[in-house]
Design a protein around this motif. Structure first.
Motif, PDB file in Angstrom:
ATOM      1  N   ASP A   1      -1.112  -8.656  -9.056  1.00 21.02           N
ATOM      2  CA  ASP A   1       0.231  -8.902  -9.622  1.00 21.02           C
ATOM      3  C   ASP A   1       0.176  -8.793 -11.182  1.00 21.02           C
TER       4      ASP A   1
ATOM      5  N   PRO B   1       8.661  -1.746  -4.555  1.00 18.85           N
ATOM      6  CA  PRO B   1       9.013  -0.476  -5.358  1.00 18.85           C
ATOM      7  C   PRO B   1      10.087  -0.711  -6.235  1.00 18.85           C
TER       8      PRO B   1
ATOM      9  N   GLY C   1       2.395  -0.170 -14.263  1.00 22.04           N
ATOM     10  CA  GLY C   1       3.652   0.368 -13.823  1.00 22.04           C
ATOM     11  C   GLY C   1       3.737   1.933 -14.524  1.00 22.04           C
TER      12      GLY C   1
ATOM     13  N   GLY D   1       3.665   5.018  -3.737  1.00 24.59           N
ATOM     14  CA  GLY D   1       2.589   4.535  -4.287  1.00 24.59           C
ATOM     15  C   GLY D   1       1.840   5.528  -5.073  1.00 24.59           C
TER      16      GLY D   1
ATOM     17  N   ALA E   1       3.414  -0.730  -4.212  1.00 25.79           N
ATOM     18  CA  ALA E   1       3.875  -2.013  -4.702  1.00 25.79           C
ATOM     19  C   ALA E   1       4.555  -2.915  -3.617  1.00 25.79           C
TER      20      ALA E   1
ATOM     21  N   LEU F   1       8.284  -2.090  -9.312  1.00 27.23           N
ATOM     22  CA  LEU F   1       7.048  -1.712  -9.733  1.00 27.23           C
ATOM     23  C   LEU F   1       6.872  -0.319  -9.258  1.00 27.23           C
ATOM     24  N   ASP F   2       6.889   0.747 -10.124  1.00 24.97           N
ATOM     25  CA  ASP F   2       6.693   2.079  -9.841  1.00 24.97           C
ATOM     26  C   ASP F   2       5.093   2.177 -10.237  1.00 24.97           C
ATOM     27  N   THR F   3       4.153   2.143  -9.386  1.00 27.20           N
ATOM     28  CA  THR F   3       2.765   2.034  -9.548  1.00 27.20           C
ATOM     29  C   THR F   3       2.268   3.318 -10.266  1.00 27.20           C
TER      30      THR F   3
ATOM     31  N   ASP G   1       8.180  -1.979 -15.856  1.00 26.18           N
ATOM     32  CA  ASP G   1       7.661  -2.101 -14.165  1.00 26.18           C
ATOM     33  C   ASP G   1       6.631  -3.174 -14.109  1.00 26.18           C
TER      34      ASP G   1
ATOM     35  N   THR H   1       3.902  -7.275  -7.787  1.00 25.67           N
ATOM     36  CA  THR H   1       2.612  -7.269  -6.772  1.00 25.67           C
ATOM     37  C   THR H   1       2.453  -6.100  -6.238  1.00 25.67           C
ATOM     38  N   PHE H   2       0.979  -5.869  -5.951  1.00 23.33           N
ATOM     39  CA  PHE H   2       0.875  -4.384  -5.267  1.00 23.33           C
ATOM     40  C   PHE H   2      -0.438  -4.679  -4.375  1.00 23.33           C
TER      41      PHE H   2
END
Length: 184
Positions: free
Chosen positions: A29, A76, A133, A114, A73, A79-81, A138, A141-142
């Motif tokens: 996270d 999403p 992010g 992802g 993510a 969070l844009d990983t 961003d 959690t992921f």
């Protein structure tokens, strides 16, 4: 006939390789995490990811070979990983140092899929995976996994601020013990 035989052999070989691939899962996270100026996919400093929250993982392998890293993510929309691999160390103040590879979106600029990349890892080397992010806003959690010909050991690395706090607490404890001894 030769093409069919070659294709059959290639498919069987691929199936054998994939059946021997081992997966190691991890999760984290980035909410309320330390921040850094992440790199771009080419390793240069990012213009719009200059203060992104990140989580850091240590990665080692027991077999040299090609390993696949995948991170998605939990949400999403938040969070844009973006994932970056370093070796042998990661320097939060100088993210260009020891840069190996990075990826924003797995396919077609679609953050819901992802981030992923494949790279060769070597036994005896330490790698550090930074999960962040794309932009400063961003976070979240992921979950992710590392697959390859051997087993990857993936473990979370404490944030530098946490390590600093623990060092300060340990110092205070030692000083308190010394002070108590003098009183006795």
């Amino acid at each position: 006939m030769k093409n069919t035989r070659f294709l059959t052999i290639a498919c069987v070989t691929l199936a054998l390789v994939l059946s021997n691939a081992k997966a190691t899962s991890f999760a984290g996270d980035t909410t309320s995490s330390d921040t850094y100026n992440r790199t771009t996919e080419s390793g240069s400093p990012s213009a719009f990811g200059s203060n992104v929250p990140f989580s850091l993982f240590s990665v080692t392998v027991n077999t040299t070979g090609l390993y696949n890293f995948n991170v998605v993510a939990g949400n999403p929309a938040l969070l844009d990983t973006f994932i970056t691999l370093y070796s042998p160390t990661f320097n939060q103040a100088d993210p260009e140092a020891n840069f190996l590879v990075a990826n924003d979106n797995t396919l077609d600029s679609n953050p819901t899929l992802g981030s992923s990349f494949s790279t060769t890892l070597t036994v005896g080397s330490t790698y550090l995976l930074a999960v962040s992010g794309l932009t400063n806003d961003d976070y979240g959690t992921f979950s992710g996994n590392v697959t390859g010909p051997g087993t990857a050991t993936v473990s979370a690395v404490p944030e530098p601020s946490t390590v600093g706090f623990l060092a300060l607490a340990a110092t205070g404890f030692v000083l308190a013990c010394k002070h108590k001894r003098r009183l006795v």
